[in-house]
Scaffold this motif. Sequence first.
Motif, PDB file in Angstrom:
ATOM      1  N   VAL B  37      -3.814  13.216  -0.455  1.00 15.87           N
ATOM      2  CA  VAL B  37      -3.599  12.140  -1.427  1.00 15.87           C
ATOM      3  C   VAL B  37      -2.522  11.215  -0.890  1.00 15.87           C
ATOM      4  O   VAL B  37      -1.530  11.674  -0.313  1.00 15.87           O
ATOM      5  N   LEU B  38      -2.733   9.923  -1.060  1.00 10.90           N
ATOM      6  CA  LEU B  38      -1.838   8.939  -0.466  1.00 10.90           C
ATOM      7  C   LEU B  38      -1.736   7.730  -1.389  1.00 10.90           C
ATOM      8  O   LEU B  38      -2.754   7.157  -1.785  1.00 10.90           O
ATOM      9  N   PRO B  39      -0.518   7.321  -1.730  1.00 14.68           N
ATOM     10  CA  PRO B  39      -0.377   6.089  -2.529  1.00 14.68           C
ATOM     11  C   PRO B  39      -0.686   4.860  -1.673  1.00 14.68           C
ATOM     12  O   PRO B  39      -0.259   4.782  -0.515  1.00 14.68           O
ATOM     13  N   VAL B  40      -1.396   3.932  -2.258  1.00  8.30           N
ATOM     14  CA  VAL B  40      -1.728   2.678  -1.567  1.00  8.30           C
ATOM     15  C   VAL B  40      -1.749   1.538  -2.581  1.00  8.30           C
ATOM     16  O   VAL B  40      -2.057   1.741  -3.758  1.00  8.30           O
ATOM     17  N   ASN B  41      -1.465   0.323  -2.109  1.00  9.38           N
ATOM     18  CA  ASN B  41      -1.746  -0.812  -2.989  1.00  9.38           C
ATOM     19  C   ASN B  41      -3.221  -1.168  -2.850  1.00  9.38           C
ATOM     20  O   ASN B  41      -3.906  -0.687  -1.943  1.00  9.38           O
ATOM     21  N   PHE B  42      -3.716  -1.969  -3.765  1.00 10.19           N
ATOM     22  CA  PHE B  42      -5.176  -2.142  -3.818  1.00 10.19           C
ATOM     23  C   PHE B  42      -5.547  -3.421  -4.541  1.00 10.19           C
ATOM     24  O   PHE B  42      -4.743  -4.014  -5.263  1.00 10.19           O
ATOM     25  N   GLY B  43      -6.798  -3.818  -4.339  1.00  9.92           N
ATOM     26  CA  GLY B  43      -7.397  -4.878  -5.127  1.00  9.92           C
ATOM     27  C   GLY B  43      -8.544  -4.300  -5.939  1.00  9.92           C
ATOM     28  O   GLY B  43      -9.024  -3.194  -5.664  1.00  9.92           O
ATOM     29  N   LEU B  44      -8.971  -5.048  -6.939  1.00  9.38           N
ATOM     30  CA  LEU B  44      -9.997  -4.544  -7.838  1.00  9.38           C
ATOM     31  C   LEU B  44     -10.971  -5.669  -8.148  1.00  9.38           C
ATOM     32  O   LEU B  44     -10.580  -6.725  -8.648  1.00  9.38           O
ATOM     33  N   ASP B  45     -12.259  -5.449  -7.820  1.00  2.00           N
ATOM     34  CA  ASP B  45     -13.296  -6.414  -8.198  1.00  2.00           C
ATOM     35  C   ASP B  45     -13.611  -6.287  -9.686  1.00  2.00           C
ATOM     36  O   ASP B  45     -13.321  -5.269 -10.316  1.00  2.00           O
ATOM     37  N   ASP B  46     -14.262  -7.305 -10.207  1.00  2.00           N
ATOM     38  CA  ASP B  46     -14.622  -7.280 -11.623  1.00  2.00           C
ATOM     39  C   ASP B  46     -15.512  -6.088 -11.977  1.00  2.00           C
ATOM     40  O   ASP B  46     -15.473  -5.579 -13.096  1.00  2.00           O
ATOM     41  N   ASP B  47     -16.316  -5.649 -11.018  1.00  2.00           N
ATOM     42  CA  ASP B  47     -17.229  -4.538 -11.305  1.00  2.00           C
ATOM     43  C   ASP B  47     -16.577  -3.171 -11.098  1.00  2.00           C
ATOM     44  O   ASP B  47     -17.235  -2.147 -11.256  1.00  2.00           O
ATOM     45  N   GLY B  48     -15.295  -3.169 -10.732  1.00  2.00           N
ATOM     46  CA  GLY B  48     -14.592  -1.907 -10.558  1.00  2.00           C
ATOM     47  C   GLY B  48     -14.519  -1.420  -9.122  1.00  2.00           C
ATOM     48  O   GLY B  48     -13.937  -0.361  -8.858  1.00  2.00           O
ATOM     49  N   THR B  49     -15.074  -2.174  -8.194  1.00  6.77           N
ATOM     50  CA  THR B  49     -14.929  -1.802  -6.785  1.00  6.77           C
ATOM     51  C   THR B  49     -13.460  -1.891  -6.387  1.00  6.77           C
ATOM     52  O   THR B  49     -12.797  -2.900  -6.642  1.00  6.77           O
ATOM     53  N   VAL B  50     -12.960  -0.820  -5.774  1.00  5.71           N
ATOM     54  CA  VAL B  50     -11.573  -0.790  -5.313  1.00  5.71           C
ATOM     55  C   VAL B  50     -11.542  -1.237  -3.865  1.00  5.71           C
ATOM     56  O   VAL B  50     -12.366  -0.810  -3.048  1.00  5.71           O
ATOM     57  N   LEU B  51     -10.601  -2.109  -3.546  1.00  2.00           N
ATOM     58  CA  LEU B  51     -10.480  -2.655  -2.192  1.00  2.00           C
ATOM     59  C   LEU B  51      -9.134  -2.276  -1.596  1.00  2.00           C
ATOM     60  O   LEU B  51      -8.090  -2.504  -2.216  1.00  2.00           O
ATOM     61  N   LEU B  52      -9.182  -1.692  -0.406  1.00  4.58           N
ATOM     62  CA  LEU B  52      -7.964  -1.354   0.326  1.00  4.58           C
ATOM     63  C   LEU B  52      -7.950  -2.148   1.628  1.00  4.58           C
ATOM     64  O   LEU B  52      -9.000  -2.441   2.194  1.00  4.58           O
ATOM     65  N   ARG B  53      -6.763  -2.467   2.088  1.00  2.00           N
ATOM     66  CA  ARG B  53      -6.598  -3.183   3.356  1.00  2.00           C
ATOM     67  C   ARG B  53      -5.793  -2.273   4.273  1.00  2.00           C
ATOM     68  O   ARG B  53      -4.688  -1.870   3.924  1.00  2.00           O
ATOM     69  N   THR B  54      -6.350  -1.943   5.385  1.00  2.00           N
ATOM     70  CA  THR B  54      -5.673  -0.976   6.242  1.00  2.00           C
ATOM     71  C   THR B  54      -5.892  -1.340   7.704  1.00  2.00           C
ATOM     72  O   THR B  54      -6.399  -2.414   8.010  1.00  2.00           O
ATOM     73  N   SER B  55      -5.464  -0.462   8.585  1.00  2.00           N
ATOM     74  CA  SER B  55      -5.548  -0.742  10.014  1.00  2.00           C
ATOM     75  C   SER B  55      -6.740  -0.025  10.629  1.00  2.00           C
ATOM     76  O   SER B  55      -7.105   1.080  10.219  1.00  2.00           O
TER      77      SER B  55
END
Lengths: 146, 146
Positions: B37-55
């Motif tokens: 388990v890892l804390p991350v910041n995230f984005g969220l689409d209107d439909d509930g898709t979670v978006l992460l930005r990573t390397s």
Amino acid sequence: MNPNDGFRELARQECLRLMATVPVGRIVYTRRALPAVLPVNFGLDDDGTVLLRTSATSELVRAIDGAVVAFETDDVDADRHSGWSVVVTGTATVVTDPAEHECLSRTGPDSWVPAQRELFVRIEPELVTGRELVGGRTLYGVGPTA
Amino acid sequence: MNPNDGFRELARQECLRLMATVPVGRIVYTRRALPAVLPVNFGLDDDGTVLLRTSATSELVRAIDGAVVAFETDDVDADRHSGWSVVVTGTATVVTDPAEHECLSRTGPDSWVPAQRELFVRIEPELVTGRELVGGRTLYGVGPTA
């Protein structure tokens, strides 16, 4: 500090010290073959054993008793891009010894609700890992080496 | 409200509304056959898709691409014994379409650190569950039906 990613690995005792500063963590386990996670309040022994107080009828107990689980705590300042996270990984077991149960009823974590047939669950600290984020340096958990 | 446990199941739209109010969540996955388990910041689409930005070099990406993961957010007031938690469960996939990558570079979640060869990861909201705790009623997640 790893110059490539901007977070600092924490020593075990530092991990346990930080964990003790927050009231709620998240237990990570498998439920019906899917990853599951649930926030819970908890107690912490000096050796890093995590203690949960739950109900004998809890679905959580059935899912985790005897299983390897992770228990995560964190404290993140999103504005400063700083904070820490600690994960204890180990086997969860229901406390069955009557004397230990009696002791934990007095000294263990509080229950936030009166429950019948309460149980205590111990998570052995077989692995304790943690890291601290340095403000403004890295994306929390999603840095290059996350 | 379930009178036996003091928490209220949240509807999908309420879950997504609450998720959007916090900057950091926790991705739950399997690493080397252990729960992780890892804390991350995230984005969220209107439909509930979670978006992460990573390397592109992230260990996280290697562990989650194509796997079913859980993404948890919560906000708990330990003094009032109240709060909520929401979990999105679904398949994580690296965004490989150049047009979509370009779009997300402009509109997706911010990176907290400059990284080379950035990737975006989508978590499909195949299952969205959440619950709200009512102050002073129940232990968070460790109530009778947890």
